[in-house]
Design an enzyme around this catalytic site. Structure first.
Site, mmCIF file in Angstrom:
data_model
loop_
_atom_site.group_PDB
_atom_site.id
_atom_site.type_symbol
_atom_site.label_atom_id
_atom_site.label_comp_id
_atom_site.label_asym_id
_atom_site.label_seq_id
_atom_site.Cartn_x
_atom_site.Cartn_y
_atom_site.Cartn_z
ATOM 1 N N CYS A 103 37.911 46.986 55.517
ATOM 2 C CA CYS A 103 38.913 47.358 55.722
ATOM 3 C C CYS A 103 39.236 48.717 56.993
ATOM 4 O O CYS A 103 40.384 48.752 56.969
ATOM 5 C CB CYS A 103 40.128 47.346 54.007
ATOM 6 S SG CYS A 103 40.131 45.780 53.031
ATOM 7 N N HIS A 244 46.743 48.899 56.987
ATOM 8 C CA HIS A 244 46.348 48.155 56.235
ATOM 9 C C HIS A 244 46.733 47.278 55.232
ATOM 10 O O HIS A 244 46.901 47.699 54.694
ATOM 11 C CB HIS A 244 44.560 48.699 55.956
ATOM 12 C CG HIS A 244 43.885 47.341 54.939
ATOM 13 N ND1 HIS A 244 43.406 46.222 55.989
ATOM 14 C CD2 HIS A 244 43.237 47.503 53.615
ATOM 15 C CE1 HIS A 244 43.184 45.727 55.395
ATOM 16 N NE2 HIS A 244 43.110 46.164 54.188
ATOM 17 N N ASN A 274 44.442 39.398 52.832
ATOM 18 C CA ASN A 274 43.600 40.396 53.799
ATOM 19 C C ASN A 274 42.888 39.786 53.951
ATOM 20 O O ASN A 274 41.660 38.950 54.042
ATOM 21 C CB ASN A 274 43.624 41.365 52.213
ATOM 22 C CG ASN A 274 42.693 42.752 52.754
ATOM 23 O OD1 ASN A 274 42.534 43.091 54.024
ATOM 24 N ND2 ASN A 274 42.380 43.181 52.013
HETATM 25 C C1 LIG Z 1 44.197 42.850 42.314
HETATM 26 C C2 LIG Z 1 46.058 42.629 41.532
HETATM 27 C C3 LIG Z 1 46.356 42.396 43.334
HETATM 28 C C4 LIG Z 1 45.662 42.636 40.552
HETATM 29 O O1 LIG Z 1 47.643 43.562 39.721
HETATM 30 P P1 LIG Z 1 47.841 44.243 38.536
HETATM 31 O O2 LIG Z 1 49.216 44.217 39.061
HETATM 32 O O3 LIG Z 1 46.993 44.883 39.264
HETATM 33 O O4 LIG Z 1 47.343 42.982 38.496
HETATM 34 P P2 LIG Z 1 46.162 43.522 36.655
HETATM 35 O O5 LIG Z 1 44.268 43.859 37.097
HETATM 36 O O6 LIG Z 1 46.542 44.139 35.219
HETATM 37 O O7 LIG Z 1 45.792 41.873 36.377
HETATM 38 C C5 LIG Z 1 47.406 41.765 35.010
HETATM 39 C C6 LIG Z 1 46.971 40.083 34.613
HETATM 40 O O8 LIG Z 1 47.775 39.129 35.724
HETATM 41 C C7 LIG Z 1 46.009 38.714 35.419
HETATM 42 N N1 LIG Z 1 45.475 38.477 37.025
HETATM 43 C C8 LIG Z 1 44.902 38.524 37.977
HETATM 44 N N2 LIG Z 1 44.613 37.667 38.692
HETATM 45 C C9 LIG Z 1 45.942 36.577 38.244
HETATM 46 C C10 LIG Z 1 46.474 35.691 39.812
HETATM 47 N N3 LIG Z 1 45.662 35.212 40.543
HETATM 48 N N4 LIG Z 1 46.838 34.866 38.620
HETATM 49 C C11 LIG Z 1 47.456 34.304 37.761
HETATM 50 N N5 LIG Z 1 47.341 35.748 37.093
HETATM 51 C C12 LIG Z 1 46.085 36.745 37.070
HETATM 52 C C13 LIG Z 1 44.904 39.168 35.006
HETATM 53 O O9 LIG Z 1 43.976 38.447 34.595
HETATM 54 C C14 LIG Z 1 45.542 40.140 34.125
HETATM 55 O O10 LIG Z 1 45.809 39.177 33.052
HETATM 56 P P3 LIG Z 1 46.534 39.912 31.467
HETATM 57 O O11 LIG Z 1 46.072 41.065 31.225
HETATM 58 O O12 LIG Z 1 45.841 39.230 30.607
HETATM 59 O O13 LIG Z 1 44.535 40.467 31.239
HETATM 60 C C15 LIG Z 1 45.947 44.328 42.111
HETATM 61 O O14 LIG Z 1 46.135 44.766 41.596
HETATM 62 C C16 LIG Z 1 45.532 44.646 43.275
HETATM 63 O O15 LIG Z 1 45.665 44.643 44.637
HETATM 64 N N6 LIG Z 1 44.708 45.584 43.957
HETATM 65 C C17 LIG Z 1 43.682 45.989 45.365
HETATM 66 C C18 LIG Z 1 42.912 45.065 45.655
HETATM 67 C C19 LIG Z 1 42.175 44.738 47.514
HETATM 68 O O16 LIG Z 1 43.603 45.814 47.564
HETATM 69 N N7 LIG Z 1 41.799 45.230 47.580
HETATM 70 C C20 LIG Z 1 41.440 45.146 48.951
HETATM 71 C C21 LIG Z 1 40.955 46.643 49.281
HETATM 72 S S1 LIG Z 1 41.082 46.727 51.042
#
Ligand SMILES: CC(C)(COP(=O)(O)OP(=O)(O)OC[C@H]1O[C@@H](n2cnc3c(N)ncnc32)[C@H](O)[C@@H]1OP(=O)(O)O)[C@@H](O)C(=O)NCCC(=O)NCCS
Length: 320
Positions: A103, A244, A274
């Protein structure tokens, strides 16, 4: 910029995986993404973006000296996508290479290209950020597949004699200890493709979302602040902050830490998700197209991605 025609909405994803439009909107700010259709590859998107950029810059492909393609999803392992593009564009004089900065790839490529211009080595360099993330995403993994889209963006760099215009400063950084928070385990020389790697889904993006989130907010805000401060600017001087586009909550957290207003921040994650190396040039292209940028405007670019890699570039827009 260029995105493929096919639009996949959150509602479409609801039919594939256990998710909801509401969860995706609230947790990421993404409403839809554009994905390639069968047979469409990275260079197909990159060529379209490159041709737009060349037309706008009034530069012919034959005049190009160098083509740098930032990507983690090349057409194939080799030859590089830059060579595919060089051939398709008819950029006979140019050489080129791919740069793997995830990224942060576009900023890494932009700063690399700027060195060739500043030293006087070259007069016209094409920098492309292009990724087909759908080619390495597991559409059964709801935690990753909702986040990414496919797209490309391109810029043409040329020298200027004018002081204080164009790229003013940059900071690029990496911390390889963050490598396994966001990576594709197989397909390289460590774990070549085999029946086992395919069965274990090792050719897809693996990510620890929470850790990526945490570092992205902290490091993108810090590096943005540092490049502004060491050039004597404050956030009130910034016309447009182009972070980004990984998650709307990351963008908002970085914006709040920097004390920027909403109207100073470029956002297109809602429509494209993204697109990895394409997010920053696509935001710039949109801002230029809708008349949001004037010559001399101070622009701050910032990125964070796999590696970990991150950085910021400070520039004054050079186009009328
Ligand atoms: C991936 C991301 C959106 C997850 O959001 P979060 O608030 O951290 O959510 P969590 O990981 O705590 O997950 C919370 C719950 O949602 C669930 N969940 C994950 N993806 C889901 C989706 N698409 N739909 C519904 N539920 C989802 C998880 O399984 C978890 O359930 P659980 O509590 O029963 O285990 C977030 O962590 C993120 O954006 N991280 C950065 C990723 C990124 O930017 N990557 C590229 C970098 S360049």
């Amino acid at each position: 910029m260029y995105v493929p025609d096919k639009v996949v909405t959150n509602k479409d994803l609801e039919k594939l995986i256990d998710t909801s439009d509401q969860w995706i909107m609230e947790r990421t700010g993404i409403r839809q993404r554009h994905l390639v259709s069968e047979g469409e590859a990275n260079s197909d998107l990159a060529i379209q973006a490159a041709q737009h950029a060349l037309r706008k810059a009034n530069v012919k492909a034959e005049e190009l000296d160098l083509i740098i393609v930032a990507t983690v999803t090349p057409d194939m392992m080799f030859p590089c996508t830059a060579c595919v593009i060089q051939n398709k564009l008819g950029a006979k004089k140019a050489w080129g290479f791919d740069l793997s900065g995830a990224c942060s790839g576009f900023l890494y490529a932009l700063v690399t290209a700027a060195q060739f211009i500043e030293t006087g080595t070259y007069k016209k360099v094409l920098v492309i950020g292009s990724d087909v993330m759908s080619s390495i995403i597991d559409f059964e993994d709801r935690a990753t597949c909702v986040l990414f889209g496919d797209g490309a963006g391109a810029v043409v760099l040329e020298p200027t004699e004018e002081d204080g215009i164009g790229i003013l400063d940059s900071i690029l950084a990496a911390d390889g200890s963050g490598g396994t928070f966001l990576y594709m385990p197989a397909g390289g020389s460590r774990r070549p493709a085999s029946i086992e790697t395919v069965q274990k889904k090792m050719h897809y993006v693996h990510q620890d979302g929470k850790n990526v989130f945490k570092y992205a907010v902290k490091l993108m805000a810090e590096v943005s602040h540092e490049v502004l401060a060491r050039n004597g600017f404050g956030t009130e001087d910034v016309k447009l902050y182009v972070p980004h586009q990984a998650n709307m909550r990351i963008i908002t957290a970085a914006k709040d830490r920097l004390k920027l207003r909403d109207d100073q921040v470029a956002v297109n994650i809602d429509r494209y998700a993204n697109t990895t190396a394409a997010t920053i040039p696509s935001c710039l292209a949109e801002a230029q197209d809708c008349g949001r940028l004037q010559r001399g405007d101070l622009i701050l670019l910032a990125s964070f991605g796999a590696g970990f890699t991150w950085g910021s570039v400070l520039l004054k827009w050079a186009i009328d």
